[in-house]
Design a protein around this motif. Structure first.
Motif, PDB file in Angstrom:
ATOM      1  N   ALA A 147      85.017  81.745 -74.762  1.00 35.18           N
ATOM      2  CA  ALA A 147      84.310  82.988 -75.087  1.00 35.18           C
ATOM      3  C   ALA A 147      84.201  83.816 -73.818  1.00 35.18           C
ATOM      4  CB  ALA A 147      82.939  82.664 -75.648  1.00 35.18           C
ATOM      5  N   THR A 148      84.850  84.987 -73.823  1.00 33.20           N
ATOM      6  CA  THR A 148      85.007  85.753 -72.591  1.00 33.20           C
ATOM      7  C   THR A 148      84.296  87.103 -72.705  1.00 33.20           C
ATOM      8  OG1 THR A 148      87.231  84.811 -72.617  1.00 33.20           O
ATOM      9  CG2 THR A 148      86.801  86.471 -70.946  1.00 33.20           C
ATOM     10  N   PRO A 149      83.410  87.434 -71.753  1.00 34.11           N
ATOM     11  CA  PRO A 149      82.758  88.737 -71.820  1.00 34.11           C
ATOM     12  C   PRO A 149      83.791  89.856 -71.748  1.00 34.11           C
ATOM     13  CG  PRO A 149      82.285  87.611 -69.730  1.00 34.11           C
ATOM     14  CD  PRO A 149      83.006  86.639 -70.585  1.00 34.11           C
ATOM     15  N   GLY A 150      83.604  90.892 -72.553  1.00 40.09           N
ATOM     16  CA  GLY A 150      84.576  91.990 -72.593  1.00 40.09           C
ATOM     17  C   GLY A 150      85.650  91.758 -73.631  1.00 40.09           C
ATOM     18  N   LEU A 151      85.647  90.568 -74.227  1.00 38.69           N
ATOM     19  CA  LEU A 151      86.652  90.266 -75.263  1.00 38.69           C
ATOM     20  C   LEU A 151      85.970  89.662 -76.488  1.00 38.69           C
ATOM     21  CD1 LEU A 151      89.555  88.616 -73.190  1.00 38.69           C
ATOM     22  CD2 LEU A 151      89.534  90.900 -74.201  1.00 38.69           C
ATOM     23  N   ALA A 152      84.757  90.134 -76.797  1.00 36.23           N
ATOM     24  CA  ALA A 152      83.968  89.469 -77.844  1.00 36.23           C
ATOM     25  C   ALA A 152      84.687  89.471 -79.196  1.00 36.23           C
ATOM     26  CB  ALA A 152      82.598  90.122 -77.952  1.00 36.23           C
ATOM     27  N   PRO A 227     100.262  78.800 -69.523  1.00 35.66           N
ATOM     28  CA  PRO A 227     100.646  77.463 -69.074  1.00 35.66           C
ATOM     29  C   PRO A 227      99.623  76.424 -69.544  1.00 35.66           C
ATOM     30  CG  PRO A 227      99.657  78.703 -67.276  1.00 35.66           C
ATOM     31  CD  PRO A 227      99.732  79.648 -68.442  1.00 35.66           C
ATOM     32  N   ARG A 228      99.802  75.175 -69.094  1.00 30.89           N
ATOM     33  CA  ARG A 228      98.950  74.098 -69.583  1.00 30.89           C
ATOM     34  C   ARG A 228      97.583  74.042 -68.906  1.00 30.89           C
ATOM     35  NH1 ARG A 228     102.528  70.810 -72.562  1.00 30.89           N
ATOM     36  NH2 ARG A 228     100.760  69.610 -73.299  1.00 30.89           N
ATOM     37  N   TRP A 229      97.490  74.527 -67.623  1.00 30.69           N
ATOM     38  CA  TRP A 229      96.251  74.294 -66.860  1.00 30.69           C
ATOM     39  C   TRP A 229      94.991  74.895 -67.488  1.00 30.69           C
ATOM     40  CZ3 TRP A 229      93.565  78.451 -65.133  1.00 30.69           C
ATOM     41  CH2 TRP A 229      94.251  79.645 -64.899  1.00 30.69           C
ATOM     42  N   PRO A 230      95.023  76.029 -68.255  1.00 26.47           N
ATOM     43  CA  PRO A 230      93.767  76.522 -68.819  1.00 26.47           C
ATOM     44  C   PRO A 230      93.113  75.557 -69.812  1.00 26.47           C
ATOM     45  CG  PRO A 230      95.393  78.272 -68.820  1.00 26.47           C
ATOM     46  CD  PRO A 230      96.118  76.996 -68.494  1.00 26.47           C
ATOM     47  N   SER A 231      93.883  74.559 -70.282  1.00 23.35           N
ATOM     48  CA  SER A 231      93.268  73.543 -71.152  1.00 23.35           C
ATOM     49  C   SER A 231      92.121  72.848 -70.411  1.00 23.35           C
ATOM     50  CB  SER A 231      94.273  72.467 -71.553  1.00 23.35           C
ATOM     51  OG  SER A 231      95.465  73.044 -71.926  1.00 23.35           O
ATOM     52  N   ALA A 232      92.250  72.755 -69.067  1.00 21.16           N
ATOM     53  CA  ALA A 232      91.194  72.107 -68.279  1.00 21.16           C
ATOM     54  C   ALA A 232      89.892  72.903 -68.394  1.00 21.16           C
ATOM     55  CB  ALA A 232      91.631  72.011 -66.817  1.00 21.16           C
ATOM     56  N   LEU A 233      89.999  74.239 -68.493  1.00 21.43           N
ATOM     57  CA  LEU A 233      88.794  75.066 -68.639  1.00 21.43           C
ATOM     58  C   LEU A 233      88.096  74.751 -69.968  1.00 21.43           C
ATOM     59  CD1 LEU A 233      90.073  78.557 -67.398  1.00 21.43           C
ATOM     60  CD2 LEU A 233      88.598  76.948 -66.188  1.00 21.43           C
ATOM     61  N   GLY A 247      78.935  79.306 -64.362  1.00 22.80           N
ATOM     62  CA  GLY A 247      80.161  79.849 -63.758  1.00 22.80           C
ATOM     63  C   GLY A 247      80.533  81.185 -64.380  1.00 22.80           C
ATOM     64  N   VAL A 248      80.446  81.290 -65.714  1.00 22.71           N
ATOM     65  CA  VAL A 248      80.783  82.559 -66.378  1.00 22.71           C
ATOM     66  C   VAL A 248      79.798  83.640 -65.929  1.00 22.71           C
ATOM     67  CG1 VAL A 248      80.930  83.768 -68.600  1.00 22.71           C
ATOM     68  CG2 VAL A 248      81.846  81.455 -68.398  1.00 22.71           C
ATOM     69  N   GLY A 249      78.503  83.267 -65.824  1.00 18.85           N
ATOM     70  CA  GLY A 249      77.485  84.234 -65.387  1.00 18.85           C
ATOM     71  C   GLY A 249      77.800  84.782 -64.001  1.00 18.85           C
ATOM     72  N   ARG A 254      79.810  89.265 -60.576  1.00 25.31           N
ATOM     73  CA  ARG A 254      80.766  89.718 -59.544  1.00 25.31           C
ATOM     74  C   ARG A 254      81.598  90.880 -60.084  1.00 25.31           C
ATOM     75  NH1 ARG A 254      82.786  84.677 -56.386  1.00 25.31           N
ATOM     76  NH2 ARG A 254      80.960  84.437 -55.102  1.00 25.31           N
ATOM     77  N   PHE A 255      82.066  90.726 -61.341  1.00 29.94           N
ATOM     78  CA  PHE A 255      82.934  91.723 -61.964  1.00 29.94           C
ATOM     79  C   PHE A 255      82.206  93.065 -62.085  1.00 29.94           C
ATOM     80  CE2 PHE A 255      84.778  93.743 -65.768  1.00 29.94           C
ATOM     81  CZ  PHE A 255      86.084  93.860 -65.316  1.00 29.94           C
ATOM     82  N   ARG A 256      80.899  93.014 -62.404  1.00 33.24           N
ATOM     83  CA  ARG A 256      80.123  94.252 -62.622  1.00 33.24           C
ATOM     84  C   ARG A 256      79.835  94.990 -61.325  1.00 33.24           C
ATOM     85  NH1 ARG A 256      76.260  92.190 -67.390  1.00 33.24           N
ATOM     86  NH2 ARG A 256      77.637  92.725 -69.089  1.00 33.24           N
TER      87      ARG A 256
END
Ligand SMILES: NC(=O)c1ccc[n+]([C@@H]2O[C@H](COP(=O)([O-])OP(=O)(O)OC[C@H]3O[C@@H](n4cnc5c(N)ncnc54)[C@H](OP(=O)(O)O)[C@@H]3O)[C@@H](O)[C@H]2O)c1
Length: 257
Positions: A147-152, A227-233, A247-249, A254-256
């Protein structure tokens, strides 16, 4: 699945992953139907592939229109008599805070990215069931797993596609039909120009196309990330939710700034 002479239908084939997957399926000897709204692009692609010796059918189809989906299925069955592989790839981007998004656009986003996948699958399922074989590949996104902010709303459509695909894969377990979700990471394509993303973070669009073809060739289901690595997230999110949310917070603050 043996791809030589397989009948493959790809939505959203006028650019990006869909176009590149069409090229790869055609090179592998499949008979490919390319569908999207921009017919001129489809005809140009079909001509290019036919010059190289492939059999290609170009069909204008807006996946938000049920009549277009039905006529896509009818044209495929008239031309080839069956459908072995359906790639539900058509989709549109939808980044931005929900408070600023137009309700009409949000409806189109859901109709394209979710309903288009469900109804196109539903249209082609009877012919696959009758044949007792087939593979449905649904192109979702890593945003369908995180679930990604900005992509609800975009993320909600992709989460729904992941759930639909996995559940359908179980439903069809003894039918000879596989259902696979391909979840690409960020990639630079026409509809997803990725202006703000550094190049090193992007996955090459043709790599995504290769995986779309590979899951069919190697009978891979129900899900794969490219790729495969985002599965770790995903594992991080499920196993340590408080840490993940912290971490998302941090990333959002930072993004804002
Ligand atoms: N690029 C990324 O970063 C990324 C990451 C994860 C997932 N994805 C997903 O990957 C899929 C392909 O996207 P892409 O990156 O290859 O972008 P793209 O180059 O913009 O391709 C999108 C395709 O969808 C078609 N399309 C859009 N609305 C349609 C409709 N109503 N009916 C039929 N076709 C429609 C477009 O063709 P017409 O305009 O001609 O109809 C185009 O062929 C999408 O589902 C997208 O959500 C992309």
């Amino acid at each position: 699945m043996e791809l030589r002479d397989a009948v493959v239908v790809i939505t959203g084939a006028s650019s990006g992953f869909g176009e590149l997957a069409a090229v790869r399926f055609a090179r592998a000897g499949a008979r490919v139907t390319v569908a999207a709204r921009r017919e001129d692009r489809l005809l140009e692609l079909a001509e290019r592939l036919e010059r190289a010796g492939s059999t290609v059918l170009a069909v204008r189809c807006d996946v938000t229109e049920r009549s277009d989906i039905d006529s896509l299925r009818d044209r495929v069955l008239d031309a080839f008599g069956r459908c072995d592989v359906l790639v539900n790839n058509a989709g549109i981007a939808g980044a931005g805070p929900v408070e600023h998004q137009d309700p009409g656009f949000l409806e189109r986003l859901i109709r394209t990215n979710l309903l288009g996948v469900v109804l196109t699958t539903k249209a082609f399922l009877p012919t696959m069931l009758e044949a007792g074989r087939g593979h449905v590949v649904n192109v979702a996104s890593i945003a369908g797993r995180l679930a990604t902010p900005g992509l609800a709303v975009y993320g909600a459509t992709k989460h729904a596609v992941v759930a639909f695909s996995e559940a359908l894969n179980y439903e069809l377990a003894s039918s000879g039909i596989l259902v696979t979700t391909v979840n690409p990471w960020l990639s630079k394509t026409e509809g997803f120009p990725q202006h703000q993303t550094p190049r090193w973070l992007l996955v090459d669009a043709d790599r995504v196309a290769r995986v779309i073809v590979d899951v069919v060739r190697k009978d891979i289901a129900p899900e794969i990330s490219v790729p495969r690595w985002p599965s770790a997230l995903q594992a991080f999110r499920v196993l340590t939710p408080p840490l993940y949310r912290w971490g998302v917070g941090v990333a959002v603050r930072r993004f804002r700034r």
